[in-house]
Design a protein around this motif. Structure first.
Motif, PDB file in Angstrom:
ATOM      1  N   ALA A  74      22.334  36.490  31.393  1.00 60.48           N
ATOM      2  CA  ALA A  74      22.137  36.871  29.901  1.00 60.48           C
ATOM      3  C   ALA A  74      21.188  35.933  29.177  1.00 60.48           C
ATOM      4  O   ALA A  74      20.961  34.690  29.835  1.00 60.48           O
ATOM      5  N   ARG A  75      20.731  36.247  28.177  1.00 57.39           N
ATOM      6  CA  ARG A  75      19.779  35.395  27.359  1.00 57.39           C
ATOM      7  C   ARG A  75      20.480  34.007  26.833  1.00 57.39           C
ATOM      8  O   ARG A  75      21.644  34.396  26.291  1.00 57.39           O
ATOM      9  N   PHE A  76      19.893  33.093  26.757  1.00 57.52           N
ATOM     10  CA  PHE A  76      20.445  31.773  26.261  1.00 57.52           C
ATOM     11  C   PHE A  76      20.026  31.696  24.777  1.00 57.52           C
ATOM     12  O   PHE A  76      19.190  30.781  24.182  1.00 57.52           O
ATOM     13  N   ASN A  77      20.288  32.535  23.887  1.00 57.12           N
ATOM     14  CA  ASN A  77      19.751  32.452  22.528  1.00 57.12           C
ATOM     15  C   ASN A  77      20.857  32.595  21.541  1.00 57.12           C
ATOM     16  O   ASN A  77      20.570  32.807  20.222  1.00 57.12           O
ATOM     17  N   GLU A  78      22.217  32.608  21.802  1.00 56.92           N
ATOM     18  CA  GLU A  78      23.241  32.939  21.109  1.00 56.92           C
ATOM     19  C   GLU A  78      24.380  31.716  21.272  1.00 56.92           C
ATOM     20  O   GLU A  78      24.849  31.773  22.463  1.00 56.92           O
ATOM     21  N   PRO A  79      24.648  30.859  20.252  1.00 56.50           N
ATOM     22  CA  PRO A  79      25.631  29.927  20.472  1.00 56.50           C
ATOM     23  C   PRO A  79      27.183  30.510  21.122  1.00 56.50           C
ATOM     24  O   PRO A  79      27.646  30.001  21.681  1.00 56.50           O
ATOM     25  N   ALA A  80      27.133  31.703  20.345  1.00 55.44           N
ATOM     26  CA  ALA A  80      28.743  32.324  20.790  1.00 55.44           C
ATOM     27  C   ALA A  80      28.947  32.732  22.064  1.00 55.44           C
ATOM     28  O   ALA A  80      29.872  32.952  22.365  1.00 55.44           O
ATOM     29  N   ARG A  81      27.726  32.657  22.900  1.00 51.06           N
ATOM     30  CA  ARG A  81      27.964  32.888  24.372  1.00 51.06           C
ATOM     31  C   ARG A  81      28.599  31.761  25.140  1.00 51.06           C
ATOM     32  O   ARG A  81      29.118  31.980  26.212  1.00 51.06           O
ATOM     33  N   ARG A  82      28.800  30.645  24.448  1.00 50.25           N
ATOM     34  CA  ARG A  82      29.520  29.386  24.778  1.00 50.25           C
ATOM     35  C   ARG A  82      29.223  28.857  26.207  1.00 50.25           C
ATOM     36  O   ARG A  82      30.002  28.883  27.071  1.00 50.25           O
ATOM     37  N   THR A  83      28.034  28.576  26.066  1.00 44.95           N
ATOM     38  CA  THR A  83      27.525  27.947  27.566  1.00 44.95           C
ATOM     39  C   THR A  83      28.008  26.493  27.608  1.00 44.95           C
ATOM     40  O   THR A  83      28.120  25.993  28.537  1.00 44.95           O
ATOM     41  N   ASP A  84      28.573  26.072  26.520  1.00 42.93           N
ATOM     42  CA  ASP A  84      29.398  24.627  26.757  1.00 42.93           C
ATOM     43  C   ASP A  84      30.652  25.094  27.412  1.00 42.93           C
ATOM     44  O   ASP A  84      31.021  24.169  28.327  1.00 42.93           O
ATOM     45  N   ILE A  85      31.385  26.195  27.383  1.00 46.51           N
ATOM     46  CA  ILE A  85      32.470  26.259  28.278  1.00 46.51           C
ATOM     47  C   ILE A  85      31.837  26.620  29.532  1.00 46.51           C
ATOM     48  O   ILE A  85      32.646  26.262  30.387  1.00 46.51           O
ATOM     49  N   LEU A  86      30.983  27.229  29.875  1.00 49.97           N
ATOM     50  CA  LEU A  86      30.358  27.722  31.104  1.00 49.97           C
ATOM     51  C   LEU A  86      29.902  26.192  31.980  1.00 49.97           C
ATOM     52  O   LEU A  86      30.580  26.104  33.131  1.00 49.97           O
ATOM     53  N   GLU A  87      29.483  25.286  31.376  1.00 54.25           N
ATOM     54  CA  GLU A  87      29.075  24.022  31.900  1.00 54.25           C
ATOM     55  C   GLU A  87      30.514  23.283  32.164  1.00 54.25           C
ATOM     56  O   GLU A  87      30.480  22.688  33.302  1.00 54.25           O
ATOM     57  N   SER A  88      31.555  23.501  31.343  1.00 54.01           N
ATOM     58  CA  SER A  88      32.831  22.632  31.408  1.00 54.01           C
ATOM     59  C   SER A  88      33.316  23.048  32.783  1.00 54.01           C
ATOM     60  O   SER A  88      33.912  22.521  33.565  1.00 54.01           O
ATOM     61  N   ILE A  89      33.246  24.561  33.049  1.00 50.50           N
ATOM     62  CA  ILE A  89      34.126  25.167  34.249  1.00 50.50           C
ATOM     63  C   ILE A  89      33.186  24.592  35.259  1.00 50.50           C
ATOM     64  O   ILE A  89      33.914  24.394  36.526  1.00 50.50           O
ATOM     65  N   ILE A  90      31.898  24.596  35.348  1.00 48.11           N
ATOM     66  CA  ILE A  90      30.933  24.185  36.563  1.00 48.11           C
ATOM     67  C   ILE A  90      31.484  22.865  36.962  1.00 48.11           C
ATOM     68  O   ILE A  90      31.617  22.520  38.002  1.00 48.11           O
ATOM     69  N   SER A  91      31.684  22.143  35.903  1.00 48.12           N
ATOM     70  CA  SER A  91      31.780  20.554  36.225  1.00 48.12           C
ATOM     71  C   SER A  91      33.199  20.391  36.836  1.00 48.12           C
ATOM     72  O   SER A  91      33.576  19.364  37.392  1.00 48.12           O
TER      73      SER A  91
END
Length: 361
Positions: A192-209
């Motif tokens: 998906a595009r990284f242009n919307e804060p509501a996609r919550r990539t902060d959560i994605l990064e947290s899961i990755i880590s």
């Protein structure tokens, strides 16, 4: 004559408009320029369009209504900030054009409130319209309760080339993993595009880590101004924007699970067509999801989690057969409900109905 108004036409809408054009004659009219289109990280659709003069002062839009004089049926956007659309609805008794409103029947940002008490402004637009096209059956059901006699249909929103994806043979995962140098046993994919804060990539990064980087890998497809730096994670394989269909087929062929923490939309239709179960989080006032979230049937074609802890606990003990079963169910859901042929049939059938009624009157 029919006119369909859109801001621009992204690649994933190309087949939809072409299929409609094979059934009814219409003009596709856009009000945004090419530079605006490119700034949103969309790929251009290969389809003939006309442009209409417009003036935008956010959030409002005014487009030239006189450019639409020759048309009998107008498919306009269900958006109360489009002042010309409001003007055309109010003056229907003068110009006598049939107006279909197409769009979201409920605000993504106010979904939990509006599903109980729909927008007053949208309600009045729908009341004045001759017909309404909504994206999902969930939205259509909400509005049919309020306007049981109104011509309200669900298009069942989907993407171009979905039938081609459904027809793909099973991927040789071991070969493809070697080709792309992907080492982990269980692979997530995000597209998906990284242009919307509501996609919550902060959560994605947290899961990755938090997941074991020798067992769990993440394929990332997409660009945008909000994209994190994934280079610090040795289990993340970042491919940027991918428009090459063969490469995308291969990357999805490697993956076991599609993950997108928030703002899930049409990207999940693509993932489901590839046979990937959808992992996301429960919709709340603070955790936003698009209308396509309604396609996820928890435990059947995906999983909807309440917390990161719940997702991580689940995936650490997940049965591979169960994941495979959910993937098969996801593919079947798309085959049964979300083909492009079905979406275009819903739209063209509605247009034919309005044209026949115009001839009778």
């Amino acid at each position: 004559m029919i006119a369909i108004l859109q801001p621009y036409v992204p690649h994933y809408r190309e087949d939809f408009f072409k299929k409609i054009g094979s059934v009814v004659s219409y003009d596709l009219i856009c009000y945004e320029d090419t530079e605006t289109f490119k700034s949103n990280h969309f790929k251009n659709a290969d389809i003939k369009i006309k442009y209409i003069r417009s003036l935008a002062k956010r959030p409002f839009l005014f487009y030239n209504p006189f450019s639409l004089r020759k048309y009998d049926v107008l498919v306009l956007m269900l958006n109360f900030t489009h002042l010309t659309t409001l003007l055309l609805l109010i003056t229907k008794f003068l110009h006598r054009k049939k107006i279909i409103l197409w769009g979201h029947g409920i605000s993504i940002r106010r979904y939990e409130k509006e599903k109980l008490r729909p927008s007053f402004l949208l309600k009045n637009m729908i009341r004045m319209a001759d017909g309404v096209w909504l994206y999902t059956e969930e939205e259509a059901a909400i509005w049919r309760k309020r306007f049981p006699k109104k011509n309200i249909i669900s298009l069942n929103n989907t993407i171009s080339e979905v039938e081609k994806i459904l027809a793909l043979p099973a991927a040789d995962r071991l070969y493809l993993k070697r080709k792309y140098g992907i080492l982990q046993e269980c692979i997530f994919i995000y597209c998906a595009r990284f242009n919307e804060p509501a996609r919550r990539t902060d959560i994605l990064e947290s899961i990755i880590s938090k997941l074991d980087d020798t067992k769990f890998g993440f394929i990332i497809i997409g660009d945008g101004n909000l994209k994190p730096d994934f280079s610090r994670y040795r289990n993340v394989y970042d491919f940027g924007a991918v428009y090459n269909r063969q490469q995308k087929d291969e990357l999805f062929g490697i993956a076991d699970i599609y993950i997108q923490p928030g703002w899930v939309g049409l990207s999940i239709v693509e993932a489901m067509a590839y046979g990937k179960p959808i992992f996301t989080f429960k919709r709340t006032d603070r955790h936003l999801q698009c209308v396509e979230y309604a396609y996820i049937e928890d435990g059947d074609n995906g999983k909807i989690f309440s917390s990161e802890y719940e997702l991580i606990s689940f995936i650490k003990t997940a049965d591979g057969n169960k994941l495979s079963e959910m993937g098969h169910n996801a593919k079947r859901y798309v085959r049964n409900k979300l083909t492009m042929q079905s979406m275009s049939d819903n739209a063209s059938g509605s247009l034919l109905s309005f044209m026949r009624n115009n001839i009778k009157s």
